[in-house]
Design a protein around this motif. Structure first.
Motif, mmCIF file in Angstrom:
data_model
loop_
_atom_site.group_PDB
_atom_site.id
_atom_site.type_symbol
_atom_site.label_atom_id
_atom_site.label_comp_id
_atom_site.label_asym_id
_atom_site.label_seq_id
_atom_site.Cartn_x
_atom_site.Cartn_y
_atom_site.Cartn_z
ATOM 1 N N LEU A 1 0.745 -1.168 0.200
ATOM 2 C CA LEU A 1 -0.001 -0.152 -0.012
ATOM 3 C C LEU A 1 0.895 1.009 0.117
ATOM 4 O O LEU A 1 2.116 1.232 0.721
ATOM 5 N N SER A 2 0.453 2.453 -0.793
ATOM 6 C CA SER A 2 1.034 3.473 -0.778
ATOM 7 C C SER A 2 0.945 4.481 0.379
ATOM 8 O O SER A 2 0.222 4.050 1.422
ATOM 9 N N GLU A 3 2.123 5.296 0.756
ATOM 10 C CA GLU A 3 2.191 6.079 1.869
ATOM 11 C C GLU A 3 0.703 7.133 1.856
ATOM 12 O O GLU A 3 0.317 7.195 2.895
ATOM 13 N N VAL B 1 -2.276 5.830 0.937
ATOM 14 C CA VAL B 1 -3.289 5.097 1.622
ATOM 15 C C VAL B 1 -3.065 4.860 3.203
ATOM 16 O O VAL B 1 -3.740 5.285 3.768
ATOM 17 N N GLY B 2 -1.604 4.849 3.538
ATOM 18 C CA GLY B 2 -1.439 4.769 5.056
ATOM 19 C C GLY B 2 -2.012 6.008 5.474
ATOM 20 O O GLY B 2 -2.234 5.862 6.825
ATOM 21 N N LYS B 3 -1.518 7.229 5.004
ATOM 22 C CA LYS B 3 -1.787 8.406 5.673
ATOM 23 C C LYS B 3 -3.367 8.470 5.907
ATOM 24 O O LYS B 3 -4.016 8.881 6.990
ATOM 25 N N ARG B 4 -4.161 8.241 4.915
ATOM 26 C CA ARG B 4 -5.456 8.171 5.069
ATOM 27 C C ARG B 4 -6.048 7.514 6.057
ATOM 28 O O ARG B 4 -7.087 7.675 7.112
ATOM 29 N N TYR B 5 -5.552 5.974 6.097
ATOM 30 C CA TYR B 5 -5.785 5.059 7.187
ATOM 31 C C TYR B 5 -5.551 5.761 8.655
ATOM 32 O O TYR B 5 -6.571 5.755 9.389
ATOM 33 N N ARG B 6 -4.289 6.298 8.762
ATOM 34 C CA ARG B 6 -4.050 6.811 10.035
ATOM 35 C C ARG B 6 -5.021 8.230 10.515
ATOM 36 O O ARG B 6 -5.403 7.961 11.607
ATOM 37 N N GLU B 7 -5.176 8.785 9.484
ATOM 38 C CA GLU B 7 -5.860 10.232 9.967
ATOM 39 C C GLU B 7 -7.651 10.012 9.961
ATOM 40 O O GLU B 7 -8.075 10.983 10.730
ATOM 41 N N THR B 8 -7.839 9.030 9.223
ATOM 42 C CA THR B 8 -9.458 8.833 9.073
ATOM 43 C C THR B 8 -9.895 7.576 9.668
ATOM 44 O O THR B 8 -10.691 7.634 10.798
ATOM 45 N N LEU B 9 -9.707 6.385 8.915
ATOM 46 C CA LEU B 9 -10.204 5.187 9.422
ATOM 47 C C LEU B 9 -9.779 4.714 10.491
ATOM 48 O O LEU B 9 -10.437 3.981 11.569
ATOM 49 N N GLN B 10 -8.417 4.804 11.154
ATOM 50 C CA GLN B 10 -8.099 4.469 12.360
ATOM 51 C C GLN B 10 -8.900 4.872 13.733
ATOM 52 O O GLN B 10 -8.942 4.236 14.693
ATOM 53 N N GLN B 11 -9.134 5.899 13.594
ATOM 54 C CA GLN B 11 -10.072 6.683 14.424
ATOM 55 C C GLN B 11 -11.434 6.385 14.720
ATOM 56 O O GLN B 11 -12.004 6.539 15.624
ATOM 57 N N ARG B 12 -11.874 5.478 13.821
ATOM 58 C CA ARG B 12 -13.302 5.067 14.227
ATOM 59 C C ARG B 12 -13.264 3.724 14.994
ATOM 60 O O ARG B 12 -12.507 2.711 14.669
ATOM 61 N N SER B 13 -14.193 3.714 16.099
ATOM 62 C CA SER B 13 -14.321 2.552 16.749
ATOM 63 C C SER B 13 -14.892 1.342 16.102
ATOM 64 O O SER B 13 -14.742 0.272 16.355
ATOM 65 N N ASP B 14 -15.751 1.508 15.076
ATOM 66 C CA ASP B 14 -16.367 0.628 14.107
ATOM 67 C C ASP B 14 -15.619 -0.145 13.108
ATOM 68 O O ASP B 14 -16.210 -0.463 12.251
ATOM 69 N N PHE B 15 -14.387 0.373 12.996
ATOM 70 C CA PHE B 15 -13.405 -0.046 12.087
ATOM 71 C C PHE B 15 -12.135 -0.700 12.845
ATOM 72 O O PHE B 15 -11.545 -0.086 13.617
ATOM 73 N N ARG C 1 -8.604 -17.109 12.284
ATOM 74 C CA ARG C 1 -7.570 -16.251 11.922
ATOM 75 C C ARG C 1 -7.679 -15.041 12.249
ATOM 76 O O ARG C 1 -6.754 -14.099 12.637
ATOM 77 N N TRP C 2 -9.143 -14.647 12.464
ATOM 78 C CA TRP C 2 -9.192 -12.947 12.827
ATOM 79 C C TRP C 2 -8.814 -12.974 14.641
ATOM 80 O O TRP C 2 -8.083 -12.007 14.800
ATOM 81 N N ASP C 3 -9.101 -13.813 15.225
ATOM 82 C CA ASP C 3 -8.609 -13.936 16.651
ATOM 83 C C ASP C 3 -7.243 -13.991 16.804
ATOM 84 O O ASP C 3 -6.625 -13.444 17.894
ATOM 85 N N GLU C 4 -6.636 -14.707 15.929
ATOM 86 C CA GLU C 4 -5.100 -14.919 16.073
ATOM 87 C C GLU C 4 -4.320 -13.797 15.475
ATOM 88 O O GLU C 4 -3.084 -13.603 15.589
ATOM 89 N N ALA C 5 -5.026 -12.688 14.712
ATOM 90 C CA ALA C 5 -4.487 -11.829 13.849
ATOM 91 C C ALA C 5 -3.891 -10.512 15.093
ATOM 92 O O ALA C 5 -4.320 -10.423 16.077
ATOM 93 N N GLU C 6 -3.009 -9.841 14.485
ATOM 94 C CA GLU C 6 -2.487 -8.548 15.188
ATOM 95 C C GLU C 6 -2.895 -7.285 14.797
ATOM 96 O O GLU C 6 -2.986 -7.256 13.745
ATOM 97 N N PRO C 7 -3.381 -6.375 15.644
ATOM 98 C CA PRO C 7 -3.616 -5.175 15.300
ATOM 99 C C PRO C 7 -2.453 -4.519 14.368
ATOM 100 O O PRO C 7 -1.335 -4.530 14.785
ATOM 101 N N LEU C 8 -2.975 -3.905 13.332
ATOM 102 C CA LEU C 8 -2.175 -2.993 12.478
ATOM 103 C C LEU C 8 -1.738 -1.986 12.729
ATOM 104 O O LEU C 8 -2.016 -1.000 13.455
ATOM 105 N N GLU C 9 -0.141 -2.013 12.744
ATOM 106 C CA GLU C 9 0.627 -0.711 13.187
ATOM 107 C C GLU C 9 1.116 -0.149 11.794
ATOM 108 O O GLU C 9 2.182 -0.718 11.353
ATOM 109 N N PHE C 10 0.441 0.904 11.280
ATOM 110 C CA PHE C 10 0.817 1.371 9.879
ATOM 111 C C PHE C 10 2.113 2.401 10.262
ATOM 112 O O PHE C 10 1.968 3.238 11.084
#
Length: 267
Positions: free
Chosen positions: A185-187, A189-203, A258-267
């Motif tokens: 993924l591009s920077e 996309v990562g920036k948009r994730y950090r600034e927008t999606l990561q803040q959402r409790s339902d994401f 697989r979801w239960d074993e997965a690690e939270p994403l650190e972008f």
């Protein structure tokens, strides 16, 4: 071949303006002869192109004289008029869509099985975006391998936009990626994730390399499965969209550990 008519002028208006460029300041009668615009129409035509701000008139002279505005300025004015017209049309269509959205309520969902398929990169993305837009409750996305024939940044931005829209209408999203997919993924996309999606409790987005293939579960009843190219497994061949609550439940059952074993994403 481009013409003034493409920018909204009539044939007579275009003739009159072109003739004025050649004649310089002139009267309506002289312009009628030079442009082949009938004398019975020339004043209407001049009034019209004057409203477009393509000509200037010398009202103090008798008879009245007209001169053409310089082409660069005239063309800019015609272009601005067209842009305003298009913006008004766009606003009008948006208003129509808003009115129809409530009127054209979908019927109760059909519980019978239904499937459709898309073949090729563009058709596959169109189908995916369409199904994401149809989600009402919950989206599960699993993405293992980037498809090299896609413009990944463009596709990722389109998917992100659909996910943001889904979250805004109350849909929760679980996204499971491999680390290879994250690295692709591009920077932006990562920036948009950090600034927008990561803040959402339902994401929620996690990583797990014990994942193969790419698929999406929509509202627990529909599954979109990316089909790999049989001659090149790393490339996407198409997508199958299957509406079948029982099948969707089975897919989610495989996804859950697989979801239960997965690690939270650190972008």
């Amino acid at each position: 071949m481009a013409s003034l008519r493409d920018l909204g002028l009539s044939e007579y208006e275009a003739r009159a303006y072109r003739a004025l460029l050649n004649t310089g300041p002139t009267t309506a009668k002289e312009l009628s002869r030079a442009s082949d615009v009938p004398m019975g129409r020339i004043y209407d035509v001049l009034n019209s192109i004057e409203q477009y701000n393509l000509v200037r008139s010398q009202t103090a002279s008798r008879p009245k004289k007209y001169v053409a505005v310089e082409p660069a300025t005239a063309l800019d004015r015609l272009l601005d008029d067209k842009k305003r017209e298009l913006e008004e049309k766009a606003d009008q269509y948006a208003s129509i869509v808003d009115e129809l959205a409530d009127e054209l309520d979908a019927a109760e969902p059909v519980e019978d099985q239904f499937w459709t398929a898309a073949v090729g990169p563009e058709e596959t993305i169109d189908l995916l975006l369409e199904r994401l837009a149809a989600a009402d409750d919950h989206i599960v996305m699993v993405s293992a391998d980037p498809a090299p024939q896609w413009d990944l940044q463009t596709v990722s931005e389109q998917v992100n936009a659909q996910l943001e829209d889904a979250l805004d209408r109350g849909v929760s999203v679980d996204l499971l990626l491999t680390r290879e997919m994250v690295a692709s993924l591009s920077e932006d996309v990562g920036k948009r994730y950090r600034e927008t999606l990561q803040q959402r409790s339902d994401f929620d987005v996690r990583t797990n390399d014990d994942v193969t293939g790419s698929f999406n579960i929509i509202d627990g009843v529909e599954v979109c499965i990316q089909v790999p190219n049989p001659l090149a497994s790393s490339e996407a061949f198409g997508m199958i969209d299957l509406k079948d609550p029982e099948f969707a439940a089975n897919v989610h059952k495989e996804f859950a550990p697989r979801w239960d074993e997965a690690e939270p994403l650190e972008f």
